[in-house]
Design an enzyme around this catalytic site. Sequence first.
Site, PDB file in Angstrom:
ATOM      1  N   GLU A 183      38.435   5.490 -93.885  1.00  0.00           N
ATOM      2  CA  GLU A 183      37.410   5.022 -94.825  1.00  0.00           C
ATOM      3  C   GLU A 183      37.909   5.169 -96.260  1.00  0.00           C
ATOM      4  O   GLU A 183      38.537   6.168 -96.612  1.00  0.00           O
ATOM      5  CB  GLU A 183      36.126   5.835 -94.640  1.00  0.00           C
ATOM      6  CG  GLU A 183      34.995   5.389 -95.560  1.00  0.00           C
ATOM      7  CD  GLU A 183      33.731   6.204 -95.366  1.00  0.00           C
ATOM      8  OE1 GLU A 183      32.650   5.604 -95.244  1.00  0.00           O
ATOM      9  OE2 GLU A 183      33.814   7.448 -95.342  1.00  0.00           O
TER      10      GLU A 183
ATOM     11  N   LYS B 202      30.119  -1.102 -95.754  1.00  0.00           N
ATOM     12  CA  LYS B 202      29.245  -0.096 -95.151  1.00  0.00           C
ATOM     13  C   LYS B 202      27.806  -0.433 -95.504  1.00  0.00           C
ATOM     14  O   LYS B 202      27.469  -0.579 -96.682  1.00  0.00           O
ATOM     15  CB  LYS B 202      29.642   1.284 -95.679  1.00  0.00           C
ATOM     16  CG  LYS B 202      28.990   2.461 -94.959  1.00  0.00           C
ATOM     17  CD  LYS B 202      29.610   3.755 -95.479  1.00  0.00           C
ATOM     18  CE  LYS B 202      29.108   4.981 -94.750  1.00  0.00           C
ATOM     19  NZ  LYS B 202      29.764   6.218 -95.242  1.00  0.00           N
TER      20      LYS B 202
ATOM     21  N   CYS C 164      32.606   5.912 -90.934  1.00  0.00           N
ATOM     22  CA  CYS C 164      32.035   7.244 -91.073  1.00  0.00           C
ATOM     23  C   CYS C 164      30.660   7.394 -90.405  1.00  0.00           C
ATOM     24  O   CYS C 164      30.516   7.190 -89.213  1.00  0.00           O
ATOM     25  CB  CYS C 164      31.975   7.572 -92.566  1.00  0.00           C
ATOM     26  SG  CYS C 164      31.747   9.308 -92.979  1.00  0.00           S
TER      27      CYS C 164
END
Length: 321
Positions: A48, A130, A165
Amino acid sequence: MTQPEQTIRLGAVQAEPIWLDLQGTVEKTITIIQDAGKKGINVLGFPEVWIPGYPWNIWTQSVPQNGAMVKKYMANSLRVNSPEMDAIKAAVKEAGIFVVLGYSERDGNSLYMAQSSISRKGIIVNHRRKIKPTHIERTTWGEGQASSLKSVVDTPFGKVGALCCFEHYQPLLRYYQYAQGEQIHVAAWPAFFEVTKDSAWAFQGSPTASKLASQSMGIEGGSFVIVSTQVVKEENLDSMHLKELGVTDKAAGGFAMIYGPDGKELVEAFAPDEEGILQADVLLSDIDDSKTLLDPVGQYSRPDLLSLLVNTNEGKHVVEK
């Protein structure tokens, strides 16, 4: 005559970025891609916001204290249309591999936690953000829109998708990944550090919990899972106040792994401060064995009783009529 099944080599990156340095981390990215090509890796996953690194300062310092850091971070974040991205795509094409790249994306004056899937031809075939940065992350990065829900793409090596994540803790998002037929999943994580019993830090943000979440996705969705993570070396602990705040007292952060579609570990893990590429040779037909037992979007489901509603309409800042 039946052709022999293709063996696919998966690669999980565990490495330290050149912190808050766009050019330096891009150069390191290209070196890793070249190395993966030489190793015969077919699908490579990066952590990430690998470029320009996950800034732990956002957790260890206040928003006002981080003002100068965030300004530098924005200046060193990667634009999709840029010479730096062109250099990465050229490296991917030369290596002849499929790459899922995690980075802090700069779009205008805003930042997003992005993942770009780059084909063997050096073309971005999927780009996502995200959909909900976690907790204090929302002071730095914005949210992904509806287009970021679709991350699974057809490749010569199977259907490859990715999440970032704590997205692995969102059950509806996971289920939508399964519904897209994902066979190889890239689970991109930052550097995380073990949480002791008496620690004030949340256990969800530990290597143990993060590996469990990634492993569970493999078991639940019946996919191979590439877990890619960052590392923080000893000389960079103080700049992120990790020792001072009791997050860690030593170089660590890495917990890369590759899981099979039944959740089995397929490789031996690196040490938490070690850099490299984990690799495993797999057969997609092994997914059949797992999904014969458990297919959550097939024979082991009840869509007449439980189903998922997905809004794929992209939000617009300006609508002209």
